[in-house]
Scaffold this motif. Structure first.
Motif, PDB file in Angstrom:
ATOM      1  N   ARG A   1      37.986 -14.791  47.111  1.00 30.08           N
ATOM      2  CA  ARG A   1      38.776 -13.773  47.806  1.00 30.08           C
ATOM      3  C   ARG A   1      40.253 -14.135  47.927  1.00 30.08           C
ATOM      4  N   VAL A   2      40.565 -15.427  47.948  1.00 31.25           N
ATOM      5  CA  VAL A   2      41.959 -15.849  48.079  1.00 31.25           C
ATOM      6  C   VAL A   2      42.293 -16.862  47.001  1.00 31.25           C
TER       7      VAL A   2
ATOM      8  N   ASP B   1      43.983 -11.569  52.935  1.00 33.42           N
ATOM      9  CA  ASP B   1      42.553 -11.268  53.028  1.00 33.42           C
ATOM     10  C   ASP B   1      41.976 -12.010  54.227  1.00 33.42           C
TER      11      ASP B   1
END
Length: 301
Positions: free
Chosen positions: A99-100, A154
């Motif tokens: 996600r990151v 996020d």
């Protein structure tokens, strides 16, 4: 007077050895990070289970006569250590990286020195040291400069990275009573064993359809991670915790991204920049500041 001088010298020598051990552990972990580039397509938790399993076998073979039996409370702590500091850390890190950016996750995990400087003394029944907190802040600042890239937009990814941070800190904080009771060698051996079992369970539950034998390059990477970043680094780290306060050892966690950067640049898998090297210099300054504090002996009785 001579007894006091002798005790002071012994404490000074132990502190120096502890800092060298902590540095060696961090260098081993940092230099091994580049090896993970060969495992990007291999089932992640399976690789971790194999890595910890090999490390546990090596440690058990080396220390077989120095592994005491543990009681139920110690066994429970070992399981918690494996679940948080090894399996939990890897699970959170893998999910966070989906996600990151890796630099963002690394910057969050780079706060390890600050967390250990704050909570390590509390776990040991002491008050946090201003010097240790200052050194940790310097090291963390440098680590963030070395690792930061991308944007942190996020929240779930950041939360997962924070979970990896918690797991990394638990690797030390949960182990402190074990190191005191059963020794560094046994703690390292039992931690690797717990990590292998728990990561293996997760791998069977989540990666069974993708299980396969590793390639030659993947086998070499797993072997290096098992020997250097697991068996060797675990033993060195817990031996360091047996000699210096956890908040002092925690400062050396900032060496990991610096060694990862230098190794990556040498192998051509990481990009260098003046800013990142400036961050490495900041980390070095913080580590020296922390180590100088560790060399101060306690006043003789």
């Amino acid at each position: 007077m001579s007894l006091g001088v002798s005790r002071a010298a012994e404490q000074r020598s132990g502190a120096w050895l502890g800092t060298v051990l902590a540095l060696g552990s961090s260098v081993a972990v940092g230099s091994a990070i580049a090896a993970t580039t060969a495992l990007t397509t291999f089932p992640i938790m399976t690789g971790q289970a194999i890595r910890y399993g090999i490390a546990a076998a090596l440690l058990a073979a080396c220390f077989r006569r120095q592994l005491p039996r543990v009681d139920l409370s110690q066994l429970a702590r070992i399981i918690v250590l494996g679940a948080t500091g090894l399996a939990g850390f890897n699970i959170c890190l893998v999910l966070a990286l989906r996600r990151v950016d890796a630099g963002v996750a690394g910057a969050v995990i780079g706060a390890v020195p600050v967390v250990l400087a704050l909570f390590g003394p509390l776990v040991a029944g002491r008050s946090p040291s201003v010097r240790a907190l200052a050194a940790a802040a310097i090291v963390t600042t440098g680590a963030v400069v070395v690792q930061w890239s991308g944007s942190a937009d996020d929240p779930i990814g950041l939360l997962l990275a924070a979970g990896a941070l918690a797991g990394e800190c638990a690797f030390s904080l949960v182990a402190i009573p074990l190191v005191r009771d059963i020794g560094a060698k046994a703690t390292a051996t039992y931690a690797a064993t717990a990590g292998a079992v728990l990561c293996g369970i997760v791998a069977l539950a989540s990666e069974l359809p993708t299980l396969r034998l590793p390639t030659a390059a993947e086998s070499m990477a797993i072997g290096y991670l098992a020997v250097a970043a697991s068996a060797g680094a675990f033993t060195l780290w817990y031996a360091a915790l047996d000699r210096i306060p956890v908040e002092t050892a925690g400062a050396f966690a900032g060496v990991v991204p610096v060694c990862a950067l230098l190794t990556g640049v040498l192998l051509g898998v990481s990009e260098s920049s003046p800013l990142r090297f400036a961050g490495a210099a900041i980390v070095g300054a913080g580590v020296v500041f922390a180590a100088r504090g560790a060399r101060r002996p306690r006043p003789p009785d």
